[in-house]
Design a protein around this motif. Structure first.
Motif, PDB file in Angstrom:
ATOM      1  N   ASP A   1      10.188  15.798  -1.850  1.00  0.00           N
ATOM      2  CA  ASP A   1      10.547  15.312  -3.181  1.00  0.00           C
ATOM      3  C   ASP A   1      10.842  13.818  -3.209  1.00  0.00           C
ATOM      4  O   ASP A   1      10.712  13.182  -4.257  1.00  0.00           O
ATOM      5  N   ARG A   2      11.246  13.273  -2.060  1.00  0.00           N
ATOM      6  CA  ARG A   2      11.642  11.860  -2.008  1.00  0.00           C
ATOM      7  C   ARG A   2      11.067  11.203  -0.749  1.00  0.00           C
ATOM      8  O   ARG A   2      11.777  10.943   0.226  1.00  0.00           O
TER       9      ARG A   2
ATOM     10  N   ALA B   1       9.770   6.998  -2.513  1.00  0.00           N
ATOM     11  CA  ALA B   1      10.971   6.911  -3.345  1.00  0.00           C
ATOM     12  C   ALA B   1      11.917   5.857  -2.813  1.00  0.00           C
ATOM     13  O   ALA B   1      12.740   5.312  -3.552  1.00  0.00           O
ATOM     14  N   CYS B   2      11.805   5.558  -1.526  1.00  0.00           N
ATOM     15  CA  CYS B   2      12.655   4.558  -0.889  1.00  0.00           C
ATOM     16  C   CYS B   2      11.843   3.831   0.171  1.00  0.00           C
ATOM     17  O   CYS B   2      11.052   4.457   0.895  1.00  0.00           O
ATOM     18  N   VAL B   3      12.044   2.523   0.257  1.00  0.00           N
ATOM     19  CA  VAL B   3      11.424   1.704   1.294  1.00  0.00           C
ATOM     20  C   VAL B   3      12.524   1.040   2.110  1.00  0.00           C
ATOM     21  O   VAL B   3      13.429   0.418   1.546  1.00  0.00           O
TER      22      VAL B   3
ATOM     23  N   CYS C   1       7.397  -1.546  -7.286  1.00  0.00           N
ATOM     24  CA  CYS C   1       6.834  -0.206  -7.444  1.00  0.00           C
ATOM     25  C   CYS C   1       7.892   0.808  -7.881  1.00  0.00           C
ATOM     26  O   CYS C   1       7.590   2.003  -8.030  1.00  0.00           O
ATOM     27  N   GLY C   2       9.121   0.361  -8.046  1.00  0.00           N
ATOM     28  CA  GLY C   2      10.189   1.253  -8.494  1.00  0.00           C
ATOM     29  C   GLY C   2      10.919   1.983  -7.397  1.00  0.00           C
ATOM     30  O   GLY C   2      11.761   2.842  -7.676  1.00  0.00           O
ATOM     31  N   ALA C   3      10.622   1.651  -6.129  1.00  0.00           N
ATOM     32  CA  ALA C   3      11.289   2.323  -5.016  1.00  0.00           C
ATOM     33  C   ALA C   3      12.674   1.727  -4.784  1.00  0.00           C
ATOM     34  O   ALA C   3      12.908   0.537  -5.038  1.00  0.00           O
ATOM     35  N   ALA C   4      13.592   2.556  -4.311  1.00  0.00           N
ATOM     36  CA  ALA C   4      14.851   2.026  -3.795  1.00  0.00           C
ATOM     37  C   ALA C   4      14.535   1.229  -2.540  1.00  0.00           C
ATOM     38  O   ALA C   4      13.627   1.574  -1.785  1.00  0.00           O
ATOM     39  N   VAL C   5      15.283   0.142  -2.302  1.00  0.00           N
ATOM     40  CA  VAL C   5      15.014  -0.730  -1.161  1.00  0.00           C
ATOM     41  C   VAL C   5      16.282  -0.886  -0.336  1.00  0.00           C
ATOM     42  O   VAL C   5      17.344  -1.236  -0.870  1.00  0.00           O
TER      43      VAL C   5
ATOM     44  N   ALA D   1       0.812  -1.214   0.000  1.00  0.00           N
ATOM     45  CA  ALA D   1       0.000   0.000   0.000  1.00  0.00           C
ATOM     46  C   ALA D   1       0.849   1.270   0.000  1.00  0.00           C
ATOM     47  O   ALA D   1       0.486   2.259  -0.646  1.00  0.00           O
ATOM     48  N   LEU D   2       1.975   1.258   0.712  1.00  0.00           N
ATOM     49  CA  LEU D   2       2.772   2.480   0.897  1.00  0.00           C
ATOM     50  C   LEU D   2       3.867   2.655  -0.151  1.00  0.00           C
ATOM     51  O   LEU D   2       4.249   3.789  -0.452  1.00  0.00           O
TER      52      LEU D   2
END
Length: 243
Positions: free
Chosen positions: A139-140, A20-22, A111-115, A14-15
């Motif tokens: 922004d991020r 931008a980053c998880v 989802c395209g986020a940095a991990v 969901a989040l």
């Protein structure tokens, strides 16, 4: 709000689209194990399932497959145990199955986020990297996900060690330009209010379980607060040391 906090794979799903980053936090033991392995020079491929498909995936990646703690042998010492990984020879690639930590990483990456993999051992190093790259700003946006555990029926079980781990990162990240949700603030506040987090880690449900299973050393490794400066980042499907 620019810094979000949630629990488990469902909230990661969901989040993550808004982040931008998880940051994945699975203190006992996925992200602690990832950190130990990456410190040793191993690229860690997270995998959602511990079944026959994991072995096929490991062959595809030309990687060693981590087995259950009790399945380790002298010839195959690689497991989810951080202590075992520290003692074992470091393979070039390791597939590490985990239904919680690996699934969260996969949901975020899709989802395209940095991990990023965080634990108590690298909480300050992770917070510095996040701040250096502007994560947690408008922004991020940033999402910190506590993995949690599962009850025998498969339903999610909140886990104190992951709440403390997430709070440890969030507390180190807090600053004038950071706007946390109430949930993220509560996690950071719990960390700051915990007088003896090492004792909490050893005494929590998951810590006691590892003692009962005969793996107290894994709790000891996980309790090495700020003992590591390694920040594992998911790159090309594997956690590797941040560049």
């Amino acid at each position: 709000m620019t810094v979000l906090f949630g629990w488990g794979p469902v909230e990661a799903r969901a989040l993550a689209p808004a982040a931008a980053c998880v940051v994945v936090v699975d203190v006992l033991s996925f992200t602690t194990a990832v950190g130990v392995a990456v410190e040793g020079g191993t690229a860690v491929h997270p995998y959602r399932w511990r079944d026959a498909t994991a072995a096929a995936y490991a062959r595809e990646k030309d990687a060693v497959l981590a087995v259950g703690r009790r399945e380790a042998t002298g010839a195959h010492p690689w497991t989810l145990s951080p202590a075992a990984l520290r003692a074992a020879p470091a393979p070039g690639r390791l597939v590490l199955p985990s239904p919680n930590g690996s699934t969260i990483a996969a949901e975020a990456a899709s989802c395209g986020a940095a991990v990023v993999a965080a634990s108590l051992r690298n909480r300050s190093a992770v917070a510095r990297r996040l701040a250096d790259r502007g994560y947690g700003t408008a922004d991020r946006p940033l999402a910190v996900i506590a993995s949690g555990e599962r009850w025998p029926d498969g339903s999610p079980r909140p886990a104190l060690e992951d709440l403390l781990g997430a709070g440890a990162v969030l507390s180190a990240l807090a600053g004038p330009h950071i706007q946390m949700t109430p949930e993220a603030t509560a996690a950071a506040t719990l960390w700051a209010a915990t007088e003896d987090p090492v004792a909490a880690l050893h005494g929590c449900d998951s810590g006691r379980e590892l003692y009962e299973y005969g793996f107290p050393q894994d709790v000891a490794v996980a309790a090495e607060i700020d003992g590591s400066t390694t920040v594992p980042v998911l790159l090309d499907g594997a956690f590797q040391e941040a560049r």
